[in-house]
Scaffold this motif. Sequence first.
Motif, mmCIF file in Angstrom:
data_model
loop_
_atom_site.group_PDB
_atom_site.id
_atom_site.type_symbol
_atom_site.label_atom_id
_atom_site.label_comp_id
_atom_site.label_asym_id
_atom_site.label_seq_id
_atom_site.Cartn_x
_atom_site.Cartn_y
_atom_site.Cartn_z
ATOM 1 N N ASP A 10 0.836 -1.203 0.000
ATOM 2 C CA ASP A 10 0.000 0.000 0.000
ATOM 3 C C ASP A 10 0.871 1.254 0.000
ATOM 4 O OD1 ASP A 10 -2.322 -1.489 0.039
ATOM 5 O OD2 ASP A 10 -2.594 -1.338 2.210
ATOM 6 N N ALA A 11 1.910 1.244 0.816
ATOM 7 C CA ALA A 11 2.801 2.399 0.894
ATOM 8 C C ALA A 11 3.534 2.616 -0.423
ATOM 9 C CB ALA A 11 3.799 2.215 2.034
ATOM 10 N N ALA A 12 3.953 1.534 -1.055
ATOM 11 C CA ALA A 12 4.638 1.648 -2.350
ATOM 12 C C ALA A 12 3.701 2.197 -3.417
ATOM 13 C CB ALA A 12 5.190 0.291 -2.768
ATOM 14 N N ARG A 13 2.469 1.743 -3.412
ATOM 15 C CA ARG A 13 1.490 2.225 -4.391
ATOM 16 C C ARG A 13 1.229 3.710 -4.202
ATOM 17 N NH1 ARG A 13 -4.073 2.759 -5.231
ATOM 18 N NH2 ARG A 13 -4.818 1.973 -7.256
ATOM 19 N N THR A 14 1.093 4.145 -2.940
ATOM 20 C CA THR A 14 0.880 5.563 -2.656
ATOM 21 C C THR A 14 2.072 6.395 -3.103
ATOM 22 O OG1 THR A 14 -0.546 5.039 -0.772
ATOM 23 C CG2 THR A 14 0.427 7.234 -0.824
ATOM 24 N N ALA A 15 3.273 5.899 -2.844
ATOM 25 C CA ALA A 15 4.479 6.621 -3.247
ATOM 26 C C ALA A 15 4.561 6.750 -4.761
ATOM 27 C CB ALA A 15 5.718 5.918 -2.711
ATOM 28 N N LEU A 16 4.132 5.725 -5.476
ATOM 29 C CA LEU A 16 4.221 5.728 -6.938
ATOM 30 C C LEU A 16 3.267 6.745 -7.552
ATOM 31 C CD1 LEU A 16 5.554 4.382 -9.369
ATOM 32 C CD2 LEU A 16 3.737 2.666 -9.330
ATOM 33 N N VAL A 17 2.198 7.074 -6.858
ATOM 34 C CA VAL A 17 1.283 8.098 -7.354
ATOM 35 C C VAL A 17 1.964 9.462 -7.368
ATOM 36 C CG1 VAL A 17 -0.873 9.329 -6.871
ATOM 37 C CG2 VAL A 17 -0.776 6.842 -6.625
ATOM 38 N N CYS A 18 2.844 9.669 -6.413
ATOM 39 C CA CYS A 18 3.460 10.989 -6.222
ATOM 40 C C CYS A 18 4.778 11.169 -6.964
ATOM 41 C CB CYS A 18 3.693 11.241 -4.731
ATOM 42 S SG CYS A 18 2.205 11.123 -3.716
ATOM 43 N N ARG A 19 5.470 10.075 -7.264
ATOM 44 C CA ARG A 19 6.791 10.202 -7.878
ATOM 45 C C ARG A 19 7.087 8.968 -8.730
ATOM 46 N NH1 ARG A 19 7.302 9.154 -2.416
ATOM 47 N NH2 ARG A 19 7.227 11.403 -2.052
ATOM 48 N N PRO A 20 8.048 9.081 -9.650
ATOM 49 C CA PRO A 20 8.412 7.912 -10.459
ATOM 50 C C PRO A 20 9.050 6.837 -9.595
ATOM 51 C CG PRO A 20 9.923 9.723 -10.862
ATOM 52 C CD PRO A 20 8.813 10.283 -10.042
ATOM 53 N N TRP A 21 8.993 5.589 -10.080
ATOM 54 C CA TRP A 21 9.514 4.472 -9.303
ATOM 55 C C TRP A 21 10.987 4.657 -8.973
ATOM 56 C CZ3 TRP A 21 7.610 1.074 -6.263
ATOM 57 C CH2 TRP A 21 8.339 -0.075 -5.910
ATOM 58 N N SER A 22 11.738 5.251 -9.862
ATOM 59 C CA SER A 22 13.169 5.449 -9.610
ATOM 60 C C SER A 22 13.412 6.354 -8.401
ATOM 61 C CB SER A 22 13.850 6.048 -10.845
ATOM 62 O OG SER A 22 13.273 7.303 -11.173
ATOM 63 N N ALA A 23 12.447 7.195 -8.060
ATOM 64 C CA ALA A 23 12.594 8.115 -6.937
ATOM 65 C C ALA A 23 11.959 7.585 -5.654
ATOM 66 C CB ALA A 23 11.985 9.471 -7.289
ATOM 67 N N VAL A 24 11.319 6.425 -5.729
ATOM 68 C CA VAL A 24 10.717 5.826 -4.529
ATOM 69 C C VAL A 24 11.834 5.183 -3.713
ATOM 70 C CG1 VAL A 24 9.158 4.032 -3.667
ATOM 71 C CG2 VAL A 24 8.482 5.449 -5.621
ATOM 72 N N ARG A 25 11.952 5.561 -2.452
ATOM 73 C CA ARG A 25 13.029 5.045 -1.599
ATOM 74 C C ARG A 25 12.480 4.001 -0.637
ATOM 75 N NH1 ARG A 25 16.552 9.194 1.386
ATOM 76 N NH2 ARG A 25 14.574 9.545 2.495
ATOM 77 N N MET A 26 13.238 2.941 -0.479
ATOM 78 C CA MET A 26 12.816 1.854 0.396
ATOM 79 C C MET A 26 12.618 2.331 1.826
ATOM 80 S SD MET A 26 12.679 -1.015 -1.430
ATOM 81 C CE MET A 26 13.256 -2.531 -0.664
#
Length: 211
Positions: A10-26
Motif C-alpha cells: 500500500d505504501a509503495a502504491r501511494t508513493a508511486l502516485v506521487c513520484r516515479p519508481w526510480s525516486a521511490v526510496r525503500m
Amino acid sequence: MPAARESLLDAARTALVCRPWSAVRMVDVAAAAGVSRQTLYNEFGGKDGLGRALVRREIDAVLTGADHALAGYREAGERLPALAEWLVRAARGNSVVRAALTGLWTPRLPAPAPARVPAQSTAAQRGADKPLPSPGELLGVLRDRTVVALSPPRADPADTAELARLTELALRLALSWMQAPAPDGGVGTLVRDTLGAVSARTPTAGARSPR
C-alpha cells in the motif's frame, strides 16, 4: 498475505502516485508502512522484488474487480458494457493497471521484467517473481473468466464460442478506449452498440448473444 506485506505494498502504491519508481526510496516505504527497512528487505528481497509484487497485486486486483463488475448486473445485455466501463475506469486511475493491460510501460513504473530474481525468497514473493502475463495473455484470462461467469450450466459449445468472441470484442474495445478515449460518450455505449450490431448480423444471434 501478512499484514506487513500488505502495508508495504500500500505504501509503495501511494508513493508511486506521487513520484516515479526510480525516486521511490525503500526507507520511505518502510516508514510509511510502520515497519523496519529490514522487514521490507526480508519480505521482498529488494526494490525490484517490491516492484514485482506491486505489479502482481494490481493485476490480481484487476481480475477480482472484473469479476465484481460482472456480478453487479443481472441484465445479460449490460454485463459486458459494465465490464468494459470498469476496466477503463481502473486503468484511468492506476498507471500500473493501464500498463499491464496495454503493454505501455513507462520509466515512471516498476520494470515489468526485472533482470534478476533472487535465488531465495518468501513463499508469497515466489508467486510475485513469476513472469508477468503479456497484455494478450491478460486479455485471454479476462475473456475466459468472463465466459465462465456468463455461461449457464451445460451451455452449448457453439453458444460458448460465440460468447467468447463477443467478450473479446468488448475487451478490445475497452483497450482501444484506454489508449484513445473519445471526447464524449462512454465505452459502455460503444460496446453495447457494437455488440448489438454484430449480433444482429450473426445467424442465430438471438440464442447466442449476451444481450
